[in-house]
Design a protein around this motif. Structure first.
Motif, short mmCIF file in Angstrom:
data_model
loop_
_atom_site.label_atom_id
_atom_site.label_comp_id
_atom_site.label_asym_id
_atom_site.label_seq_id
_atom_site.Cartn_x
_atom_site.Cartn_y
_atom_site.Cartn_z
N ARG A 158 40.01 34.73 29.08
CA ARG A 158 40.87 35.06 27.94
C ARG A 158 41.98 36.04 28.36
O ARG A 158 43.13 35.92 27.96
CB ARG A 158 40.05 35.65 26.81
CG ARG A 158 40.85 35.88 25.52
CD ARG A 158 40.02 36.61 24.47
NE ARG A 158 38.77 35.92 24.17
CZ ARG A 158 37.55 36.43 24.39
NH1 ARG A 158 37.43 37.66 24.90
NH2 ARG A 158 36.48 35.75 24.10
N GLU A 159 41.61 37.01 29.20
CA GLU A 159 42.56 38.05 29.61
C GLU A 159 43.50 37.59 30.71
O GLU A 159 44.67 37.98 30.75
CB GLU A 159 41.80 39.29 30.08
CG GLU A 159 42.69 40.44 30.49
CD GLU A 159 41.91 41.67 30.92
OE1 GLU A 159 42.55 42.64 31.38
OE2 GLU A 159 40.66 41.67 30.79
N HIS A 160 43.00 36.75 31.63
CA HIS A 160 43.77 36.46 32.85
C HIS A 160 44.22 35.01 32.98
O HIS A 160 44.80 34.64 34.01
CB HIS A 160 42.94 36.83 34.08
CG HIS A 160 42.57 38.27 34.16
ND1 HIS A 160 43.50 39.26 34.43
CD2 HIS A 160 41.39 38.91 33.97
CE1 HIS A 160 42.91 40.44 34.42
NE2 HIS A 160 41.63 40.26 34.14
N LYS A 197 37.77 43.57 38.24
CA LYS A 197 39.00 44.33 37.97
C LYS A 197 40.04 44.15 39.07
O LYS A 197 41.20 43.81 38.77
CB LYS A 197 38.66 45.80 37.74
CG LYS A 197 37.98 46.05 36.40
CD LYS A 197 37.79 47.54 36.13
CE LYS A 197 37.17 47.76 34.75
NZ LYS A 197 36.99 49.21 34.45
N PRO A 198 39.70 44.39 40.36
CA PRO A 198 40.72 44.13 41.38
C PRO A 198 41.12 42.66 41.47
O PRO A 198 42.26 42.35 41.77
CB PRO A 198 40.06 44.61 42.68
CG PRO A 198 38.62 44.76 42.39
CD PRO A 198 38.50 45.03 40.94
N LEU A 199 40.17 41.76 41.18
CA LEU A 199 40.50 40.34 41.17
C LEU A 199 41.56 40.04 40.12
O LEU A 199 42.57 39.38 40.39
CB LEU A 199 39.24 39.51 40.92
CG LEU A 199 39.43 37.99 40.81
CD1 LEU A 199 39.99 37.42 42.10
CD2 LEU A 199 38.10 37.32 40.45
N GLY A 200 41.37 40.55 38.91
CA GLY A 200 42.35 40.35 37.85
C GLY A 200 43.70 40.96 38.20
O GLY A 200 44.75 40.38 37.91
N ALA A 201 43.68 42.14 38.85
CA ALA A 201 44.93 42.79 39.24
C ALA A 201 45.68 41.96 40.27
O ALA A 201 46.92 41.86 40.23
CB ALA A 201 44.63 44.18 39.79
N MET A 202 44.95 41.34 41.20
CA MET A 202 45.61 40.52 42.22
C MET A 202 46.16 39.23 41.62
O MET A 202 47.21 38.75 42.05
CB MET A 202 44.65 40.24 43.37
CG MET A 202 44.41 41.45 44.27
SD MET A 202 43.52 41.07 45.80
CE MET A 202 41.86 40.80 45.19
N LEU A 203 45.46 38.66 40.65
CA LEU A 203 45.99 37.46 39.98
C LEU A 203 47.34 37.78 39.35
O LEU A 203 48.32 37.03 39.53
CB LEU A 203 45.02 36.99 38.90
CG LEU A 203 43.62 36.53 39.29
CD1 LEU A 203 42.86 36.06 38.06
CD2 LEU A 203 43.67 35.43 40.34
#
Length: 338
Positions: free
Chosen positions: A137-139, A104-110
């Motif tokens: 798919r999401e990021h 989750k934090p990884l996706g937010a930082m991307l």
């Protein structure tokens, strides 16, 4: 004759004489060799952010070991990324440990790096075990490059290294397929070491078609993997320069091959650790947090070999492709049965 010259001509002649004397005079201080000088300002063009040391694998030669479980709050991480971008960062690479322990934090930082900071390239390095298609798919639109570490295509070797559990190769092929499906550049990382130095990986690399295949000579880092007193002792995995060269020669037909011997790798990576400090690979202490002292002061307190960074190809076509991106060529992923 000088008496016939105009005042302006005399002034010009005087200036020319002063300039000549200045150029011919020896310097007041002998010049420093280039390697001993540092520019007044450095630009952190490409940063490797190891935001966690935690990992679900136990690679015997790991040089960024799980000595702490610290991870900064997401607002702090975003502020640090904002400071780096303001200082000139164009590419960010998220690494660990294993970054997919914190999806989750990884996706937010991307998303933050691509949408708010508008960085040219955002990448992740992972052992691949926790990568899921749903994440890509999401990021995918915020991710340029996904690099997966694979040191052998023989599962028994991966298990002996500490990276595998018997299913790494099949997972690697799945990830390569997902990257193609969602338009993310697929990159392959291999640490060439005592257990895989004689392996021929040509068929698999040609089938996987990574856009870059980084082959690192196994590296010993002081305080991380340099003795039996550390969490990892990489000395039993080391190889000679000649053995590394032989491995690269065996695979020279792969156009995507990017060799990184120890002389280029050791001090050429600009690494930000889990405390938001730049690491110094000469054995000195890390910098203070860039949130405390700023990017420039932190950079000035550590050694980063920018010439080796450029020599190893640190600047390359690192942006997400608009269409299909070529790799090494060869058979398709589907042609090998797993």
């Amino acid at each position: 004759m000088l008496s016939d010259a105009s005042p302006s001509a005399l002034l010009l002649l005087l200036l020319l004489l002063v300039a000549a004397l200045y150029l011919l005079a020896p310097p007041l201080h002998p010049p420093f060799p280039r390697s001993a000088t540092r520019p007044l300002t450095q630009v952190p063009i490409s940063v490797n952010y190891h935001f966690t040391r935690r990992c679900n694998k136990s690679c015997g030669f790991c040089f960024h070991t799980a000595t702490t479980s610290h991870i900064e709050p997401l607002p702090n991480q975003k502020e640090a990324l904002r400071l780096l971008a303001a200082a000139g960062m164009r590419k960010i690479n998220f690494a660990g440990g294993e970054p997919f322990l914190y999806p989750k934090p990884l996706g937010a930082m991307l998303a933050f790096c691509k949408r708010e900071l508008a960085l040219e390239s955002v990448s992740i390095v992972t052992n691949g075990s926790l990568v899921r298609e749903a994440f890509l798919r999401e990021h995918a639109e915020d991710l340029d490059i996904l690099a997966v570490s694979c040191d052998s295509f023989h599962e028994e070797t991966n298990v002996a290294i500490g990276r595998g559990e018997g299913d790494q190769v099949a997972q690697l092929y799945r990830i390569a397929g997902w990257c193609r499906k969602y338009g993310v550049l697929f990159k392959l990382n291999t640490v060439v070491n005592r257990l895989n130095v004689r392996e021929d990986m040509n068929a698999h690399v040609a089938a996987l078609k990574p856009f870059r295949w980084k082959c690192f000579q196994v590296l010993i880092v002081q305080g991380e993997n340099d003795s039996a007193e550390r969490l990892r002792d990489g000395n039993k995995f080391t190889i000679s320069d000649g053995e590394f060269d032989e491995f690269c020669e065996r695979h020279r037909g792969q156009a995507c091959l990017v060799p990184e011997p120890n002389r280029l790798m050791a001090k050429s990576y600009l690494i930000l650790d889990e405390y938001l400090r730049f690491l110094d690979r000469t054995g000195k202490q890390p910098s203070r947090s860039i949130l405390e002292v700023g990017v420039q002061r932190a950079l000035e307190s550590v050694y980063w070999d920018e010439e080796s960074f450029l020599e190893r190809g640190g600047l390359y076509d690192w942006a997400r492709p608009e269409g299909e991106k070529g790799g090494c060529g060869g058979a398709s992923v589907e042609e090998l049965d797993w």
